[in-house]
Write a protein that holds these residues in place. Structure first.
Motif, PDB file in Angstrom:
ATOM      1  N   ASP A   1       0.840  -1.196   0.000  1.00 54.73           N
ATOM      2  CA  ASP A   1       0.000   0.000   0.000  1.00 54.73           C
ATOM      3  C   ASP A   1       0.876   1.247   0.000  1.00 54.73           C
ATOM      4  N   PRO A   2       0.480   2.277  -0.737  1.00 59.88           N
ATOM      5  CA  PRO A   2       1.295   3.491  -0.862  1.00 59.88           C
ATOM      6  C   PRO A   2       1.620   4.157   0.463  1.00 59.88           C
ATOM      7  N   GLY A   3       0.746   4.004   1.458  1.00 58.20           N
ATOM      8  CA  GLY A   3       0.971   4.655   2.738  1.00 58.20           C
ATOM      9  C   GLY A   3       1.773   3.837   3.732  1.00 58.20           C
ATOM     10  N   ALA A   4       2.313   2.704   3.301  1.00 59.42           N
ATOM     11  CA  ALA A   4       3.078   1.854   4.220  1.00 59.42           C
ATOM     12  C   ALA A   4       4.302   2.602   4.735  1.00 59.42           C
ATOM     13  N   PRO A   5       4.640   2.411   6.008  1.00 60.44           N
ATOM     14  CA  PRO A   5       5.814   3.108   6.557  1.00 60.44           C
ATOM     15  C   PRO A   5       7.103   2.657   5.883  1.00 60.44           C
ATOM     16  N   VAL A   6       8.027   3.590   5.755  1.00 58.99           N
ATOM     17  CA  VAL A   6       9.314   3.322   5.131  1.00 58.99           C
ATOM     18  C   VAL A   6      10.381   3.231   6.215  1.00 58.99           C
ATOM     19  N   HIS A   7      11.216   2.203   6.141  1.00 54.43           N
ATOM     20  CA  HIS A   7      12.266   1.974   7.121  1.00 54.43           C
ATOM     21  C   HIS A   7      13.632   2.053   6.444  1.00 54.43           C
TER      22      HIS A   7
ATOM     23  N   VAL B   1      17.814   0.452  -7.649  1.00 52.74           N
ATOM     24  CA  VAL B   1      16.929   1.356  -6.935  1.00 52.74           C
ATOM     25  C   VAL B   1      17.180   1.187  -5.447  1.00 52.74           C
ATOM     26  N   ASN B   2      17.127   2.287  -4.701  1.00 55.94           N
ATOM     27  CA  ASN B   2      17.366   2.199  -3.260  1.00 55.94           C
ATOM     28  C   ASN B   2      16.065   2.191  -2.465  1.00 55.94           C
ATOM     29  N   GLY B   3      15.072   1.525  -3.053  1.00 59.88           N
ATOM     30  CA  GLY B   3      13.793   1.262  -2.400  1.00 59.88           C
ATOM     31  C   GLY B   3      13.246  -0.045  -2.955  1.00 59.88           C
ATOM     32  N   ASP B   4      12.445  -0.761  -2.192  1.00 59.58           N
ATOM     33  CA  ASP B   4      11.979  -2.083  -2.651  1.00 59.58           C
ATOM     34  C   ASP B   4      10.487  -2.092  -2.962  1.00 59.58           C
ATOM     35  N   TRP B   5       9.996  -0.983  -3.475  1.00 58.87           N
ATOM     36  CA  TRP B   5       8.589  -0.908  -3.863  1.00 58.87           C
ATOM     37  C   TRP B   5       8.468  -0.142  -5.172  1.00 58.87           C
ATOM     38  N   SER B   6       7.272  -0.079  -5.690  1.00 59.78           N
ATOM     39  CA  SER B   6       7.042   0.671  -6.914  1.00 59.78           C
ATOM     40  C   SER B   6       5.559   0.973  -7.055  1.00 59.78           C
ATOM     41  N   ASP B   7       5.256   2.217  -7.371  1.00 62.63           N
ATOM     42  CA  ASP B   7       3.884   2.638  -7.636  1.00 62.63           C
ATOM     43  C   ASP B   7       3.790   3.005  -9.123  1.00 62.63           C
ATOM     44  N   GLY B   8       2.781   3.747  -9.490  1.00 61.63           N
ATOM     45  CA  GLY B   8       2.694   4.292 -10.833  1.00 61.63           C
ATOM     46  C   GLY B   8       2.513   3.290 -11.949  1.00 61.63           C
ATOM     47  N   GLY B   9       1.853   2.173 -11.658  1.00 63.11           N
ATOM     48  CA  GLY B   9       1.589   1.195 -12.707  1.00 63.11           C
ATOM     49  C   GLY B   9       2.592   0.060 -12.771  1.00 63.11           C
ATOM     50  N   TRP B  10       3.693   0.156 -12.046  1.00 61.02           N
ATOM     51  CA  TRP B  10       4.642  -0.956 -11.959  1.00 61.02           C
ATOM     52  C   TRP B  10       4.343  -1.767 -10.705  1.00 61.02           C
TER      53      TRP B  10
END
Length: 535
Positions: free
Chosen positions: A397-403, A505-514
Motif C-alpha cells: 500500500d502506498p501509505g506503508a511506513p518506510v524503514h 533502486v534504493n527502495g523495494d517498492w514501486s507505484d505508478g503502474g509498476w
C-alpha cells in the motif's frame, strides 16, 4: 598519430619522470595525477580542436578549481606517505627519510595506472577522448594512494568527480534520453527514493540517475561511486568460482552434496546423495528455500551457513530432484537460496579458504572491481560511498511506513545474496563473463546451458548462476537480478557482453503502474536494447 594520442604520450612521459623522482620502478595512478596537474602536453582537452597551451588542459583547470596544482598534489601525496608510515608506527619527524634516488631504468606501467587508463578509455569513444576522461579514470579508484591523498588534502573525491563529469559528459548521452526519462518516472511516478543506471556499449559509457541517495539530505544525488547490496547477483559470482574450481579439477559438477558435505543435506526426505553440484547451481535440486521460513530466520540475530541449511532441512523438499516437471527440459525447477549457501560451503571445503577471499582473489582483484566484496560474517556496514537503502517490508500500500535498511546483518543471505558492488563493477564483471574472458570454453558452455524457470521472472531461463530474459520486443538479454531489503538491482546485456546495462533502486517498492522494481528494470532494458534493434 591523433592529437589526443600525442597528448596521452606526453602525459605518460611526464608521469614517468614523476615516478623516477620517487625512485619508483612503476608508473602508478598518482604519477598520472601529478602529470595532469602539471598540465602535461599542449593539446589540452580539445585534441585536434586546438592548442590550449596558454590555459592548460581542462583536467588541469578542474584540479586547479579545487586548489590542486602539481605542488599541491605532491604535498598531498607526501602527507599520504607520512600517514602510511604512522600507521605502522614510524614517525617521519624522528627519522631521516629522504626521497629515493631516481630509478636507473625507465619505469614500467603499474597496475593502478593501467586500470585508470582502462577506465578512461571506457568513458568515451576514441574520437571523443579528452584530458577530463584521463582524470576521471584516475579519480574513479575507491582504494589506493590517490583517494587517501585526496582525503588528507581535504578534497571531497565524489564532488571532484562530479566537476570532472560536468566538464566532460560521457559520450553517447544523446542516445539514452529514453532511459533517463524512465529514471525520472521511476522517482516521480513510481515513488522510489532514487535510481541509477549505467550503460556500457563497446568503448562508450553513459551514467544516469534520478532522485536522492538520502531522503534526509535532499541535495545528495546518487553517484556512479555508489555501492549497494546486490542480492542474488551474488549467485553469479559464486557460480563463477565453482566453475573455475571445476576447470582446475578440484571438483566436478557431477559431485554430490553428500560427497562434499556429509550429512548436511539430510532430513525430511532431503538426500544429499541425490543432489549434485550442477543441480545446486541451476536450481533443479528441489531443496527447500530457507528464506521462505521467515519465522525461523527471525529467531536468531545472526546466522552461520549451517544454521541456514538447517532451516531448509526442517521442511520437506519442494520436489524430488530429477523429477519430471512436464516441461521440455524434463526437470522440475524452483528457485532456492539454500542451493547457493550449499555451493558456498562446498567452495570453502574444496579450497580451505573463506568464500569471500575466493571471490576477491579470483574475480574482484583481477578485474579491478574495487567496490565489490562479500562482507565477512554478519558485518552490517556498507564500506565506502553508498546511498541509504529504504524498505516497506514488502507492504504494497502506498501509505506503508518506510524503514531505513542500510545497515543490517547480512549473514542470513551470505552466498545466496550478501554481496555489495557498484553499477560500474557489475558491468565490468558481466562484460568479461559474457565475453568469455573469465571461464574456459567448457565451463562457459556449462554456465550458459539453461533450463526453463517457473514462478520467477517472466520469459526467463536459468543457467548456472545466470539467467536469460526475453524482452517484449523479442530481444534476449543475459545477466542476473537481485533484491534485498531496500535494494533491487538488474545487470543484463548482450550474449557477447559488448553492451551492458546495470540499474539499482534504493527502495523495494514501486507505484505508478509498476508492480515492483522489476517492471521498471524491464522497461529500462527495453528502452536500451529494443531501441538499438530498431535503429
Amino acid at each position: 598519430m591523433s592529437a589526443f594520442d600525442k597528448y596521452l604520450h606526453e602525459v605518460i612521459v611526464r608521469a614517468a619522470h614523476e615516478a623516477q623522482e620517487d625512485g619508483s620502478a612503476t608508473i602508478d595512478a598518482q604519477h598520472l595525477l601529478l602529470s595532469l596537474a602539471a598540465g602535461a602536453g599542449s593539446q589540452g582537452s580539445q585534441g585536434s580542436q586546438g592548442n590550449q597551451g596558454s590555459q592548460g588542459s581542462t583536467a588541469q583547470q578542474v584540479l586547479a578549481s579545487v586548489g590542486l596544482d602539481r605542488d599541491a598534489v605532491r604535498e598531498a601525496l607526501d602527507r599520504e606517505f607520512e600517514h602510511s608510515l604512522s600507521t605502522v608506527g614510524v614517525s617521519p619527524v624522528g627519522h631521516d627519510l629522504p626521497r629515493p634516488s631516481p630509478a636507473s631504468q625507465q619505469p614500467k606501467m603499474g597496475a593502478s595506472a593501467r586500470l585508470a587508463l582502462e577506465r578512461s578509455f571506457a568513458s568515451a569513444r576514441k574520437k571523443d577522448q579528452r584530458s577530463e576522461h584521463l582524470l576521471l579514470g584516475i579519480l574513479q579508484a575507491q582504494v589506493g594512494t590517490v583517494p587517501r591523498a585526496l582525503a588528507l588534502a581535504g578534497i571531497d573525491q565524489a564532488e571532484l568527480v562530479d566537476r570532472v563529469r560536468q566538464a566532460a559528459p560521457t559520450s553517447g548521452a544523446e542516445g539514452h534520453e529514453a532511459v533517463q526519462r524512465l529514471l525520472q518516472q521511476a522517482v516521480a511516478q513510481g515513488g522510489l527514493p532514487g535510481i541509477l543506471a549505467e550503460v556500457r556499449d563497446g568503448d562508450g559509457q553513459w551514467f544516469g540517475t534520478a532522485g536522492v541517495a538520502d531522503t534526509t539530505r535532499p541535495g545528495r544525488k546518487r553517484s556512479q561511486h555508489d555501492r549497494f547490496r546486490i542480492g542474488s547477483i551474488s549467485k553469479t559470482f559464486v557460480a563463477t568460482v565453482v566453475l573455475q574450481l571445476a576447470a582446475e579439477g578440484r571438483l566436478s559438477l557431477d559431485d554430490t552434496a553428500e560427497q562434499w558435505l556429509p550429512g548436511v543435506v539430510h532430513g525430511h526426505h532431503h538426500d544429499g546423495a541425490g543432489v549434485d553440484v550442477r543441480m545446486l547451481l541451476n536450481h533443479t535440486s528441489g531443496i527447500f528455500n530457507y528464506t521462505d521460513d521467515q519465522e525461523a530466520l527471525n529467531r536468531r540475530e545472526t546466522h552461520s551457513p549451517e544454521s541456514l541449511v538447517q532451516i531448509a532441512m526442517s521442511h520437506p523438499p519442494t520436489f524430488t530432484p530429477g523429477s519430471d516437471s512436464g516441461s521440455d527440459s524434463g526437470s522440475a525447477w524452483a528457485y532456492s537460496n539454500t542451493n547457493y549457501v550449499l555451493a558456498g560451503m562446498i567452495v570453502e571445503r574444496a579450497t580451505g579458504r573463506a568464500l569471500a577471499e575466493e571471490i576477491t582473489e579470483r574475480i574482484s582483484r583481477p578485474l579491478g572491481l574495487t567496490g565489490t566484496y562479500l562482507p565477512h560474517g554478519g558485518d552490517p556496514v556498507i564500506l565506502g560511498p553508498h546511498s541509504r537503502h529504504y524498505t516497506k517490508l514488502f507492504r504494497t500500500d502506498p501509505g506503508a511506513p518506510v524503514h531505513d535498511a542500510t545497515e543490517f546483518d547480512s549473514s542470513m543471505f551470505w552466498a545466496a545474496g550478501g554481496m555489495i558492488s557498484t553499477a560500474g563493477d557489475l558491468n565490468r564483471f558481466f562484460g568479461a563473463l559474457l565475453g568469455g574472458r573469465i571461464l574456459p570454453p567448457d565451463q562457459q558452455r556449462d554456465m550458459f546451458t539453461t533450463v526453463p524457470t517457473r514462478d520467477w521472472i517472466p520469459d526467463s531461463a536459468y543457467g548456472l548462476g545466470v539467467s536469460s530474459v526475453r524482452l517484449p520486443c523479442g530481444e534476449t538479454v543475459w545477466g542476473m537480478g537481485g533484491a534485498l531489503f531496500g535494494s533491487w538491482s538488474y545487470a543484463y546485456g548482450t550474449r557477447d557482453g559488448s553492451r551492458m546495462v546495470t540499474a539499482n533502486v534504493n527502495g523495494d517498492w514501486s507505484d505508478g503502474g509498476w508492480d515492483d522494481p522489476i517492471g521498471i528494470f524491464t522497461d529500462l532494458l527495453e528502452a536500451e536494447f529494443c531501441r538499438r534493434r530498431d535503429t
